[in-house]
Design a protein around this motif. Structure first.
Motif, mmCIF file in Angstrom:
data_model
loop_
_atom_site.group_PDB
_atom_site.id
_atom_site.type_symbol
_atom_site.label_atom_id
_atom_site.label_comp_id
_atom_site.label_asym_id
_atom_site.label_seq_id
_atom_site.Cartn_x
_atom_site.Cartn_y
_atom_site.Cartn_z
ATOM 1 N N ASN A 135 0.822 -1.208 0.000
ATOM 2 C CA ASN A 135 0.000 0.000 0.000
ATOM 3 C C ASN A 135 0.851 1.251 0.000
ATOM 4 O O ASN A 135 1.919 1.300 0.604
ATOM 5 N N LEU A 136 0.331 2.265 -0.698
ATOM 6 C CA LEU A 136 0.893 3.615 -0.604
ATOM 7 C C LEU A 136 -0.220 4.525 -0.111
ATOM 8 O O LEU A 136 -1.296 4.589 -0.720
ATOM 9 N N HIS A 191 0.226 8.949 11.388
ATOM 10 C CA HIS A 191 -1.176 9.334 11.493
ATOM 11 C C HIS A 191 -2.029 8.646 10.421
ATOM 12 O O HIS A 191 -2.708 9.288 9.615
ATOM 13 N N TRP A 192 -1.946 7.300 10.405
ATOM 14 C CA TRP A 192 -2.880 6.608 9.494
ATOM 15 C C TRP A 192 -4.173 6.452 10.261
ATOM 16 O O TRP A 192 -4.225 5.893 11.346
ATOM 17 N N GLN A 193 -5.240 7.002 9.673
ATOM 18 C CA GLN A 193 -6.513 7.008 10.383
ATOM 19 C C GLN A 193 -7.128 5.615 10.390
ATOM 20 O O GLN A 193 -6.769 4.771 9.566
ATOM 21 N N LYS A 199 -8.084 3.560 7.279
ATOM 22 C CA LYS A 199 -7.166 3.519 6.140
ATOM 23 C C LYS A 199 -6.388 2.197 6.076
ATOM 24 O O LYS A 199 -6.233 1.482 7.067
ATOM 25 N N PRO A 247 -8.122 7.303 -3.347
ATOM 26 C CA PRO A 247 -8.864 6.302 -2.541
ATOM 27 C C PRO A 247 -9.023 4.972 -3.256
ATOM 28 O O PRO A 247 -10.136 4.545 -3.558
ATOM 29 N N GLU A 295 -1.434 1.366 -5.038
ATOM 30 C CA GLU A 295 -1.609 2.630 -5.765
ATOM 31 C C GLU A 295 -0.646 2.765 -6.948
ATOM 32 O O GLU A 295 -0.890 3.527 -7.877
ATOM 33 N N THR A 307 3.278 20.336 1.802
ATOM 34 C CA THR A 307 2.036 21.062 1.524
ATOM 35 C C THR A 307 1.500 21.652 2.824
ATOM 36 O O THR A 307 1.953 21.287 3.908
ATOM 37 N N ASP A 339 -4.979 20.801 -1.820
ATOM 38 C CA ASP A 339 -5.767 19.567 -1.925
ATOM 39 C C ASP A 339 -7.021 19.765 -2.781
ATOM 40 O O ASP A 339 -7.628 18.805 -3.240
ATOM 41 N N GLN A 353 -14.085 5.080 0.818
ATOM 42 C CA GLN A 353 -13.937 6.385 1.463
ATOM 43 C C GLN A 353 -15.128 7.302 1.193
ATOM 44 O O GLN A 353 -15.306 8.307 1.870
#
Ligand SMILES: Cc1cc2nc3c(=O)[nH]c(=O)nc-3n(C[C@H](O)[C@H](O)[C@H](O)COP(=O)(O)O)c2cc1C
Length: 609
Positions: free
Chosen positions: A171-172, A188-190, A193, A228, A235, A314, A323, A384
């Motif tokens: 995964n990316l 901070h991977w929610q 995810k 997503p 990805e 960013t 974004d 998502q």
């Protein structure tokens, strides 16, 4: 990224800022202001410094790579609609019936060989410089602190590469990473995810999880990181599809994770599932701070880089930001992937002031009663898209979705309480409005079909209506009515809130003849004359199950919630710029903004403007 810089100089009107600027607040503030402009440009900061730590960095910082739609399209090498067409073609692929059809299919099938990433057996350019574990020092990277109340510096454009416990899935994901010290980063991977799902597997097995974070390289890697993709699909397949060229991957030096050979900086390490640490606060893309919460921690094993790396970053905060343009491309590319579950979907649009998961509007062909509701449930149930809180569906006779004025008129002429669906579902990890984290209200408006017959009984002037309301509650301090020529004028009031606004709505029922839709916001930090930021505020702040009432008029309480609402969680604050920083940047000629700009985008709290 050195090539990207050259490319941006030639194709993207890159602005180069040679003046030494601090990674804490100064660089992020310049980028924040720039990307809000109509003609926003990418920015290269050649002399980042950290005055508090006495550091002058060697690595330049590149920001706003996706500064506008034109550059975004150039990064793709084609319009995102073209990519969507290609995906749609694949999804509709049927077995060939004749030899001629087989031949006609060959070019398409042949190009698919470019989709799959290639694993190379040698080191990549991203591994030209190797910093061993004992010499790792994250302070050597120009990691930005965006907002005054941020819990520290954060890597904001990190491509986080992970794999499942059994190594079959890669995964990316683009997740922000808080720098705790010289060797540790917060992941901070929610909760919803892919990397979080992998982390659960490692945690259950009691094993350390390898992670490799890449920064820079082809900007399309960055976009792919936020795309997503369905769970289990790497990805980099999407990268290969868009570029029509296999992603070329090399193995990390200290783990088995493969990363693109040409990224600029690579941070390799392990996450010990036993160790969590408080992450945040962080001024997020909702325009609010996300609050402190425990997240896994990565211990860095090694850092590798190109000889001449560039640090991509960013800023997130109140819209519009970078974004917006990444999200635009995502919205276009993913349209065909929504169609299999909603075949009569014509188009959809996620306006950036709805911060993507708070508002979606969609156009569809309606074939039977309840069709729009069927779509709402489908959207709220898949990937998502299920984070979306508010969905508005219109029929094929509606104007273009991006024509805000005409679209609003179309919806308001069809809006009725009977065609509003309020239900419950999962909400984005960042949502602050739900009483309980992760689960909250969903609101769907079915504005397909004919205009409603009954409209406003008696429209009053703003001043008169305000006066009538103030006789009921003097905490109402301002009022503005929008779209008064439609069947459902929208009346926005600003209050100095001291009690539950549901009570106020009850009391205002006596004015039913003069109100169709009432929206209440706090007087503090809301300009009722700025519909762009009002929409941002309303869709952020409401939990439809709690805050929307359908008795008499349609009432929407979009105020901040607290004790008077029996709201137990902490309500986060807005992301605001630091006035002294804005003033000094303005003095040095690095930004050029006036009071109207500051007010329009809510850059400062009202009491500092
Ligand atoms: C600038 C930016 C920052 C983001 N930060 C985070 C983040 O910190 N945590 C997170 O879970 N998602 C974040 N996202 C959203 C994810 O990148 C996005 O949901 C992506 O599809 C996740 O990939 P996954 O499904 O493979 O996990 C961010 C997106 C952008 C554009």
């Amino acid at each position: 990224m050195q090539d990207v810089i050259q490319w941006l100089k030639e194709n993207g009107n890159l602005k180069i800022i040679d003046q030494p600027l601090d990674v804490a607040l100064e660089i992020p503030h310049v980028a924040y202001i720039e990307v809000k402009k109509e003609d926003s440009r990418p920015l290269l900061f050649t002399h980042p410094v950290n005055r508090a730590k006495g550091i002058e960095y060697e690595t330049p910082v590149l920001m706003n790579i996706f500064a506008n739609k034109e550059i975004t399209q150039k990064i793709f090498g084609k319009h995102p609609d073209e990519v969507a067409k290609g995906i749609e073609g694949l999804l509709k692929l049927k077995p060939p019936k004749s030899f001629k059809e087989k031949l006609a299919m060959l070019p398409r099938l042949f190009s698919l060989k470019n989709v799959f990433p290639k694993r190379l057996g040698f080191r990549g350019e991203c591994q030209e410089v190797v910093i061993p574990k004992e010499a790792v020092d994250l302070d050597r990277l120009p990691i930005l602190k965006t907002w005054e109340e941020d819990g520290g510096p954060f890597i904001t454009m990190g491509q986080v590469y992970t794999q499942s416990l059994d190594g079959t899935m890669q995964n990316l994901g683009m997740y922000r990473l808080q720098q705790y010290d010289k060797q540790r980063l917060g992941m901070h991977w929610q909760i919803h995810k892919d990397a979080s799902h992998f982390f659960d597997q490692y945690q259950r097995a009691g094993k350390k999880m390898p992670v490799t974070v890449a920064i820079g390289g082809d900007p399309l890697y960055i976009w792919c990181g936020q795309a997503p993709m369905p769970h289990g699909m790497f990805e980099m397949l999407l990268y290969g599809f868009v570029r029509n060229k296999n992603a070329q991957l090399v193995k990390s030096l200290t783990n088995d994770i493969y990363i693109p050979r040409d990224v600029d900086i690579v941070i390799e390490g392990f996450v010990d599932p036993e160790k969590m640490e408080i992450e945040g606060p962080f001024g997020d893309h909702t325009g609010y701070y996300t609050l402190k919460e425990p997240f896994p921690v990565m211990e860095v094993e090694t850092i590798t880089m190109k000889k001449d790396p560039v640090f991509a970053a960013t800023v997130v905060g109140k819209p519009p930001l970078e974004d917006k343009y990444m999200g635009w491309a995502t919205e276009r590319v993913f349209l065909p992937m929504l169609k299999p579950m909603a075949p009569d979907l014509i188009d959809y649009y996620m306006p950036e002031n709805g911060v993507f998961h708070n508002l979606i509007i969609a156009k569809m062909q309606v074939h039977y009663p309840g069709h729009a509701q069927q779509f709402m449930h489908a959207f709220w149930g898949v990937g998502q898209m299920s984070f979306v809180k508010h969905a508005i569906f219109v029929g094929e006779d509606a104007p273009a979705l991006e024509d805000h004025e005409a679209f609003s008129e179309h919806v308001l002429n069809r809006l009725s309480k009977e065609r509003i669906l309020i239900t419950q579902g999962i909400v984005d990890h960042l949502d602050h409005s739900a009483n309980e984290q992760f689960v909250g209200g969903k609101l769907g408006i079915d504005a397909t079909g004919e205009e409603i017959e009954a409209g406003m009984e008696a429209l009053l002037d703003d001043a008169v209506l305000l006066e009538r309301m103030r006789e009921i509650d003097s905490d109402i301090v301002a009022l503005k009515q929008y779209m008064t020529y439609t069947n459902n004028p929208v009346c926005v009031i600003a209050v100095n809130k001291r009690r539950s606004q549901l009570e106020l709505m009850q009391e205002l029922q006596v004015l039913q003849a003069h109100i169709r839709v009432l929206v209440i916001v706090d007087a503090a930090n809301n300009d009722i004359g700025d519909p762009y930021m009002l929409i941002w505020r309303v869709v952020n702040n409401i939990d439809a199950q709690r805050d929307v009432q359908l008795k008499g008029f349609i009432g929407v309480d979009a105020t901040n919630k607290g004790k008077v609402d029996s709201f137990e969680r902490e309500w986060p604050g807005d992301t605001f710029c630091t006035k002294t920083v804005l003033d000094s940047l303005q003095e040095e000629g690095l930004i050029d903004i006036d009071d109207t700009f500051i007010k329009k985008f809510g850059l400062l709290p009202f009491n500092q403007e």
